[in-house]
Design a protein around this motif. Structure first.
Motif, PDB file in Angstrom:
ATOM      1  N   SER A 178       3.540   4.571  10.563  1.00 18.90           N
ATOM      2  CA  SER A 178       2.420   5.453  10.847  1.00 18.90           C
ATOM      3  C   SER A 178       1.066   4.765  10.693  1.00 18.90           C
ATOM      4  CB  SER A 178       2.480   6.673   9.925  1.00 18.90           C
ATOM      5  OG  SER A 178       2.444   6.271   8.578  1.00 18.90           O
ATOM      6  N   THR A 179       1.029   3.656   9.958  1.00 16.77           N
ATOM      7  CA  THR A 179      -0.250   3.008   9.757  1.00 16.77           C
ATOM      8  C   THR A 179      -0.614   2.068  10.893  1.00 16.77           C
ATOM      9  OG1 THR A 179       0.809   1.296   8.456  1.00 16.77           O
ATOM     10  CG2 THR A 179      -0.144   3.146   7.251  1.00 16.77           C
ATOM     11  N   GLY A 180       0.302   1.844  11.820  1.00 12.12           N
ATOM     12  CA  GLY A 180       0.011   1.056  13.011  1.00 12.12           C
ATOM     13  C   GLY A 180       0.327  -0.409  12.833  1.00 12.12           C
ATOM     14  N   PRO A 181       0.515  -1.106  13.954  1.00 13.78           N
ATOM     15  CA  PRO A 181       0.887  -2.512  13.902  1.00 13.78           C
ATOM     16  C   PRO A 181      -0.158  -3.353  13.171  1.00 13.78           C
ATOM     17  CG  PRO A 181       1.157  -1.624  16.114  1.00 13.78           C
ATOM     18  CD  PRO A 181       0.421  -0.592  15.309  1.00 13.78           C
ATOM     19  N   GLY A 182       0.387  -4.344  12.443  1.00 14.04           N
ATOM     20  CA  GLY A 182      -0.489  -5.328  11.830  1.00 14.04           C
ATOM     21  C   GLY A 182      -1.206  -4.877  10.580  1.00 14.04           C
ATOM     22  N   SER A 183      -0.840  -3.723  10.023  1.00 13.79           N
ATOM     23  CA  SER A 183      -1.519  -3.256   8.826  1.00 13.79           C
ATOM     24  C   SER A 183      -1.299  -4.236   7.686  1.00 13.79           C
ATOM     25  CB  SER A 183      -0.990  -1.872   8.426  1.00 13.79           C
ATOM     26  OG  SER A 183      -1.501  -1.504   7.168  1.00 13.79           O
ATOM     27  N   ALA A 184      -2.380  -4.659   7.047  1.00 10.01           N
ATOM     28  CA  ALA A 184      -2.270  -5.628   5.959  1.00 10.01           C
ATOM     29  C   ALA A 184      -1.700  -4.996   4.704  1.00 10.01           C
ATOM     30  CB  ALA A 184      -3.634  -6.226   5.672  1.00 10.01           C
ATOM     31  N   ALA A 185      -1.722  -3.673   4.591  1.00  9.18           N
ATOM     32  CA  ALA A 185      -1.307  -3.009   3.366  1.00  9.18           C
ATOM     33  C   ALA A 185       0.111  -2.462   3.430  1.00  9.18           C
ATOM     34  CB  ALA A 185      -2.268  -1.867   3.045  1.00  9.18           C
ATOM     35  N   VAL A 186       0.828  -2.706   4.515  1.00  8.78           N
ATOM     36  CA  VAL A 186       2.160  -2.141   4.694  1.00  8.78           C
ATOM     37  C   VAL A 186       3.132  -3.232   5.128  1.00  8.78           C
ATOM     38  CG1 VAL A 186       3.557  -0.483   6.001  1.00  8.78           C
ATOM     39  CG2 VAL A 186       1.226   0.109   5.333  1.00  8.78           C
ATOM     40  N   ALA A 187       4.315  -3.188   4.567  1.00  8.78           N
ATOM     41  CA  ALA A 187       5.409  -4.038   5.021  1.00  8.78           C
ATOM     42  C   ALA A 187       6.630  -3.164   5.238  1.00  8.78           C
ATOM     43  CB  ALA A 187       5.708  -5.134   4.002  1.00  8.78           C
ATOM     44  N   GLU A 188       7.513  -3.610   6.118  1.00  8.85           N
ATOM     45  CA  GLU A 188       8.715  -2.837   6.421  1.00  8.85           C
ATOM     46  C   GLU A 188       9.958  -3.533   5.887  1.00  8.85           C
ATOM     47  OE1 GLU A 188       7.965  -0.500  10.442  1.00  8.85           O
ATOM     48  OE2 GLU A 188       7.883  -2.673  10.682  1.00  8.85           O
ATOM     49  N   VAL A 189      10.778  -2.775   5.188  1.00  9.27           N
ATOM     50  CA  VAL A 189      12.078  -3.263   4.754  1.00  9.27           C
ATOM     51  C   VAL A 189      12.955  -3.389   5.991  1.00  9.27           C
ATOM     52  CG1 VAL A 189      14.138  -2.726   3.409  1.00  9.27           C
ATOM     53  CG2 VAL A 189      11.868  -2.223   2.473  1.00  9.27           C
ATOM     54  N   SER A 190      13.581  -4.552   6.141  1.00 14.49           N
ATOM     55  CA  SER A 190      14.337  -4.822   7.349  1.00 14.49           C
ATOM     56  C   SER A 190      15.493  -5.766   7.065  1.00 14.49           C
ATOM     57  CB  SER A 190      13.403  -5.431   8.398  1.00 14.49           C
ATOM     58  OG  SER A 190      14.014  -5.513   9.651  1.00 14.49           O
ATOM     59  N   ARG A 191      16.450  -5.790   8.002  1.00 15.05           N
ATOM     60  CA  ARG A 191      17.568  -6.733   7.959  1.00 15.05           C
ATOM     61  C   ARG A 191      18.306  -6.687   6.623  1.00 15.05           C
ATOM     62  NH1 ARG A 191      15.143  -6.284  12.339  1.00 15.05           N
ATOM     63  NH2 ARG A 191      14.843  -8.060  13.769  1.00 15.05           N
ATOM     64  N   LEU A 192      18.510  -5.481   6.116  1.00 11.89           N
ATOM     65  CA  LEU A 192      19.244  -5.306   4.855  1.00 11.89           C
ATOM     66  C   LEU A 192      20.719  -5.128   5.174  1.00 11.89           C
ATOM     67  CD1 LEU A 192      19.490  -4.804   1.804  1.00 11.89           C
ATOM     68  CD2 LEU A 192      18.797  -2.449   2.218  1.00 11.89           C
ATOM     69  N   PHE A 193      21.536  -6.063   4.674  1.00 12.45           N
ATOM     70  CA  PHE A 193      22.984  -5.937   4.856  1.00 12.45           C
ATOM     71  C   PHE A 193      23.697  -6.625   3.704  1.00 12.45           C
ATOM     72  CE2 PHE A 193      21.476  -9.540   7.380  1.00 12.45           C
ATOM     73  CZ  PHE A 193      22.315 -10.578   7.008  1.00 12.45           C
ATOM     74  N   VAL A 194      24.916  -6.150   3.450  1.00 16.62           N
ATOM     75  CA  VAL A 194      25.725  -6.656   2.344  1.00 16.62           C
ATOM     76  C   VAL A 194      27.134  -6.914   2.861  1.00 16.62           C
ATOM     77  CG1 VAL A 194      26.762  -6.052   0.110  1.00 16.62           C
ATOM     78  CG2 VAL A 194      24.361  -5.512   0.560  1.00 16.62           C
ATOM     79  N   ALA A 195      27.712  -8.038   2.471  1.00 14.94           N
ATOM     80  CA  ALA A 195      29.075  -8.382   2.873  1.00 14.94           C
ATOM     81  C   ALA A 195      30.040  -7.283   2.450  1.00 14.94           C
ATOM     82  CB  ALA A 195      29.484  -9.712   2.238  1.00 14.94           C
ATOM     83  N   PRO A 196      31.010  -6.947   3.302  1.00 12.61           N
ATOM     84  CA  PRO A 196      31.968  -5.893   2.929  1.00 12.61           C
ATOM     85  C   PRO A 196      32.609  -6.112   1.565  1.00 12.61           C
ATOM     86  CG  PRO A 196      32.205  -6.426   5.247  1.00 12.61           C
ATOM     87  CD  PRO A 196      31.218  -7.422   4.677  1.00 12.61           C
ATOM     88  N   ALA A 197      32.922  -7.353   1.213  1.00 10.23           N
ATOM     89  CA  ALA A 197      33.585  -7.626  -0.064  1.00 10.23           C
ATOM     90  C   ALA A 197      32.668  -7.423  -1.264  1.00 10.23           C
ATOM     91  CB  ALA A 197      34.122  -9.060  -0.078  1.00 10.23           C
ATOM     92  N   ALA A 198      31.356  -7.341  -1.038  1.00 12.14           N
ATOM     93  CA  ALA A 198      30.397  -7.213  -2.146  1.00 12.14           C
ATOM     94  C   ALA A 198      29.850  -5.806  -2.279  1.00 12.14           C
ATOM     95  CB  ALA A 198      29.254  -8.200  -1.949  1.00 12.14           C
ATOM     96  N   ARG A 199      30.446  -4.864  -1.603  1.00 11.03           N
ATOM     97  CA  ARG A 199      29.937  -3.495  -1.646  1.00 11.03           C
ATOM     98  C   ARG A 199      30.412  -2.765  -2.892  1.00 11.03           C
ATOM     99  NH1 ARG A 199      30.289  -2.038   4.835  1.00 11.03           N
ATOM    100  NH2 ARG A 199      28.956  -3.775   5.436  1.00 11.03           N
TER     101      ARG A 199
END
Length: 198
Positions: free
Chosen positions: A95-116
């Motif tokens: 919602s804060t728009g592209p390139g906001s210096a005050a916001v980061a997005e959590v991304s590419r979060l994954f865990v190996a099936p054996a480590a769940r």
């Protein structure tokens, strides 16, 4: 004794990360569409920071923080089937728009099936949250709005994430050609919650 460790991702980790991601994709169809270039998918130009989780010297999980960008890549979002184990979360728009210096997005979060079910995803999220707090960044994330996402949604909501809205991804569809609805979350208190089990 839990030998999980989390450290900064380095370029030499990428091949192992892709191997873990391939296992997750075969099991859970995360990401929804396998990327044409997995290296670029894990390290897009808007990457701010990335970490890996290791047990016994083996990579078992991954998370990144990205600068917010518009969603144009079908692989940017998550598959609900991956939510229980990998707590799949990726970033596109916020919602804060592209390139906001005050916001980061959590991304590419994954865990190996054996480590769940070993608290790996929770600890990766906690680590990313601590880093964001140190850098005075608010966080956002999005997840597929689907019953299969219930475990991930419960994790986010009990650790302080706030659901802001749900929308349909306009630029792409899932592999069956259907529109994808995304639940978007924010974390704006700069606080760090106590770790809780998945």
């Amino acid at each position: 004794m839990d030998d999980l460790s989390i450290r900064d991702r380095v370029p030499a980790d990428l091949q192992s990360c892709i191997s873990v991601l391939a296992d997750v994709y075969r099991r859970d169809r995360y990401p929804l569409n396998w990327p044409a270039d997995p290296y670029q998918w894990l390290s897009p130009d808007n990457t701010r920071h990335a970490w890996i989780a290791e047990r016994g010297g083996t990579i078992v999980g991954h998370v990144a923080l990205h600068h917010p960008v518009a969603a144009t890549d079908p692989a940017f979002t998550t598959d609900p089937a991956a939510a229980t184990g990998s707590v799949a979360a990726t970033g596109s728009a916020c919602s804060t728009g592209p390139g906001s210096a005050a916001v980061a997005e959590v991304s590419r979060l994954f865990v190996a099936p054996a480590a769940r079910r070993l608290n790996t995803a929770t600890r990766l999220l906690h680590h990313a949250r601590q880093w964001a707090t140190e850098h005075q960044l608010d966080l956002t994330l999005e997840i597929v709005d689907d019953p299969g996402s219930a475990a991930a949604i419960a994790l986010y909501e009990r650790t302080g994430w706030r659901h802001t809205h749900t929308s349909t991804a306009a630029a792409w569809t899932n592999p069956e050609g259907r529109p994808v609805r995304l639940r978007r979350y924010s974390l704006r208190d700069h606080g760090v919650q106590t770790l809780q089990e998945n």
